[in-house]
Design a protein around this motif. Structure first.
Motif, PDB file in Angstrom:
ATOM      1  N   ARG A 286     -67.867  16.635 -37.407  1.00 12.89           N
ATOM      2  CA  ARG A 286     -66.527  16.819 -36.699  1.00 12.89           C
ATOM      3  C   ARG A 286     -66.494  16.327 -35.396  1.00 12.89           C
TER       4      ARG A 286
ATOM      5  N   THR B 140     -60.522  16.682 -46.559  1.00 12.76           N
ATOM      6  CA  THR B 140     -60.211  16.403 -45.451  1.00 12.76           C
ATOM      7  C   THR B 140     -60.742  15.094 -44.897  1.00 12.76           C
TER       8      THR B 140
ATOM      9  N   ASP C  77     -56.729  12.536 -37.180  1.00 10.64           N
ATOM     10  CA  ASP C  77     -56.987  13.861 -37.150  1.00 10.64           C
ATOM     11  C   ASP C  77     -57.851  14.276 -38.091  1.00 10.64           C
ATOM     12  N   PRO C  78     -58.996  14.818 -37.782  1.00 10.80           N
ATOM     13  CA  PRO C  78     -60.274  15.119 -38.535  1.00 10.80           C
ATOM     14  C   PRO C  78     -60.184  16.257 -39.367  1.00 10.80           C
ATOM     15  N   ASP C  79     -59.255  17.168 -39.601  1.00  9.77           N
ATOM     16  CA  ASP C  79     -58.888  18.190 -40.393  1.00  9.77           C
ATOM     17  C   ASP C  79     -57.763  17.900 -41.453  1.00  9.77           C
ATOM     18  N   ALA C  80     -57.201  16.956 -41.243  1.00  3.56           N
ATOM     19  CA  ALA C  80     -55.900  16.452 -42.185  1.00  3.56           C
ATOM     20  C   ALA C  80     -56.735  16.218 -43.473  1.00  3.56           C
ATOM     21  N   LYS C  81     -55.913  16.409 -44.468  1.00  2.00           N
ATOM     22  CA  LYS C  81     -56.509  16.120 -45.795  1.00  2.00           C
ATOM     23  C   LYS C  81     -55.785  14.471 -46.098  1.00  2.00           C
TER      24      LYS C  81
ATOM     25  N   THR D 129     -62.682  14.588 -42.258  1.00  2.00           N
ATOM     26  CA  THR D 129     -63.962  14.617 -42.061  1.00  2.00           C
ATOM     27  C   THR D 129     -65.044  14.635 -43.230  1.00  2.00           C
ATOM     28  N   GLU D 130     -64.715  15.569 -44.254  1.00  3.07           N
ATOM     29  CA  GLU D 130     -65.472  15.515 -45.443  1.00  3.07           C
ATOM     30  C   GLU D 130     -65.541  13.979 -46.308  1.00  3.07           C
TER      31      GLU D 130
ATOM     32  N   LYS E   4     -70.728  20.560 -40.917  1.00  4.43           N
ATOM     33  CA  LYS E   4     -69.555  19.991 -40.652  1.00  4.43           C
ATOM     34  C   LYS E   4     -69.014  19.946 -39.312  1.00  4.43           C
ATOM     35  N   LYS E   5     -69.219  20.982 -38.352  1.00  2.99           N
ATOM     36  CA  LYS E   5     -68.840  21.281 -37.094  1.00  2.99           C
ATOM     37  C   LYS E   5     -69.684  20.191 -36.279  1.00  2.99           C
TER      38      LYS E   5
END
Length: 511
Positions: A118, A95, A133-137, A97-98, A114-115
């Motif tokens: 993020r 993602t 978008d922090p959750d998008a791959k 974030t990752e 991660k929280k």
């Protein structure tokens, strides 16, 4: 204004070449400083030294008034120096974030928090208007968004010095404009930016000063407001450069290549990369395909070249269906191909220049007899092409392809493909990453092919290039051809809307 970074008298040599020859550069706090030079001028080497990827043979680096030795990128990061590479360093299956926290993860009780990361990324994204978008791959977002992720990586690491290496190479006009605004916003926040680019218009748009390198040597530093684009070009290459192409009127001839309802399956995922595409190429014209990278251009060209199977449709070359013909058959019967990735598809990097130039002819009687190569003939052939196309390398035909500059690697591919004498020349991103001198040369070669009655299919992500050298423009979006124009009838901004999928359906079959 004080300097945040000083690089004084930097020299770096590699076997057989002096990449940086006593080069100095000073970056002021809060400025955007452009670094300009031809391919092989030493720009990327100099910035790789600042980012700790190389160490200089001599010279010194001063950061915030302190002399430092930067032995690796992690040390550069600790000194608040970050770099956005031309080829992004992202993990597709992670993602946003990752990717951003990779290497600087905060661990709480043995687990990555991660929280908290993020939340910090969302705040940075909103503060700098990056809208990521922090959750998008990564594999699901556009190239422009991926670049914003790279910028967020630097912001998350609290970089004060940001190095951008050719940042606009794969962006639409709208994305380029947004990036320019982001860079100016970063400057307002006090960030110091070094911008490596071949696009002189971008330097005029955002840079305060510009340092020019030529053949590894420092030429000078100028205030951007005080110099013109032609003056910067001349500083870079040492002579006047003319990138304006005057396409003389020419009556196009018969159809030499037609593509009918061509569909090509994606190499990953259950969808088609090319969807029922139809168009025709005539002799004596340059037809360009405009589109954002990743919208089916690669698969379309690969299918025509025989490098990918087609799902359905027809490819007709000089009246003959060639869908089932081999790559070699297509090469020997009228199709030349300058590929997008010159390292992967254009050259055998460990071969010498002579062998690379003969790659598509070595099996012919001119170069082989009873299974044995005629080395003297290959050497003479290579020397003739080297002279005709001004291919520069340290050892002539014996130079290993990997050791040559990008511009001269591209000239070698161009020479090989043009010398085939094909009716159709497919050129994909032929000037990507090249300096204005090499761009000028390659454009003139493409136009010379057109004027000689050949058909040129140009795939480029540079709209200025497409507008400059095309007789016709086809726009591709999500694998579909969504528009067809003459360059004099459309603006770059309008083309950008078609490329982004915001407009479609004006394909004019009568052009």
């Amino acid at each position: 204004m004080k300097n945040i970074v000083e690089m004084n008298h930097i020299t770096k040599t590699f076997p057989g070449i002096i990449a940086n020859d006593d080069v100095s550069l000073a970056l002021r706090t809060g400025e955007i400083h452009a670094l300009l030079g031809e391919n092989g001028a030493g720009k990327s080497t100099l910035m790789s030294i600042l980012f700790g990827m190389y160490q200089p043979d001599s010279g010194e680096i001063i950061v915030n008034g302190n002399k430092v030795e930067i032995t690796n990128p992690r040390q550069a990061t600790e000194l608040k120096i970050g770099m956005v590479h031309q080829h992004f360093k992202l993990v597709d299956t992670f993602t946003v974030t990752e990717n951003i926290i990779l290497g600087v993860e905060e661990v709480v009780k043995g687990a990555v928090d991660k929280k908290k990361a993020r939340e910090a990324i969302v705040q940075l994204s909103e503060r700098y208007n990056l809208n990521v978008d922090p959750d998008a791959k990564i594999e699901d977002i556009s190239v422009g968004m991926q670049q914003r992720v790279e910028i967020l990586k630097l912001l998350y690491r609290e970089s004060d010095v940001m190095i951008f290496d050719e940042p606009t190479a794969v962006l639409t006009p709208q994305e380029i404009e947004e990036l320019m605004e982001i860079m100016l916003e970063l400057q307002k926040e006090g960030k110091s930016i070094i911008l490596i680019t071949h696009k002189l218009g971008e330097i005029k748009r955002v840079a305060d000063r510009c340092t020019v390198l030529r053949k590894g040597k420092y030429i000078g530093t100028v205030e951007v407001a005080d110099v013109s684009i032609p003056e910067m070009s001349e500083m870079m290459v040492g002579r006047k450069v003319d990138l304006d192409i005057d396409l003389k009127p020419i009556e196009r001839g018969d159809v030499v290549l037609s593509v009918e309802n061509l569909s090509v399956e994606s190499s990953h995922g259950n969808h088609d990369s090319v969807k029922s595409a139809s168009f025709a190429l005539h002799s004596g014209e340059i037809v360009s395909i405009a589109g954002i990278e990743g919208n089916g251009q690669r698969e379309l060209v690969y299918a025509i070249a025989g490098m990918m199977p087609i799902k359905s449709g027809e490819i007709v070359l000089n009246g003959e269906n060639i869908e089932d013909k081999s790559i070699r058959y297509r090469n020997t019967h009228g199709i030349s191909h300058i590929p997008e990735d010159r390292h992967r598809d254009g050259l055998v990097l460990e071969y010498n220049l002579a062998y690379n130039l003969a790659l598509k002819k070595y099996f012919m009687p001119q170069f082989a007899e009873k299974g044995f190569l005629k080395f003297a003939h290959i050497d003479k052939y290579a020397r003739d092409l080297i002279q005709s196309f001004d291919i520069r390398s340290s050892k002539g035909p014996d130079s290993i392809a990997r050791s040559m500059s990008g511009g001269n690697q591209q000239k070698a591919i161009l020479a090989r493909e043009i010398d085939l004498g094909s009716d159709v020349l497919m050129a994909v991103q032929p000037t990507r990453g090249l300096d204005v001198g090499a761009i000028e040369y390659i454009h003139k070669q493409l136009v010379a092919q057109r004027d000689a009655g050949k058909s040129v299919l140009l795939v480029s992500y540079e709209l200025s290039e497409i507008m400059n050298v095309s007789d016709r423009i086809l726009v591709i979006h999500d694998g579909e051809l969504v528009g067809e124009f003459k360059p004099e009838d459309v603006t770059q901004q309008e083309l950008g809307l078609y490329m982004a999928g915001a407009k479609r359906g004006n394909k004019n079959e009568t052009i």
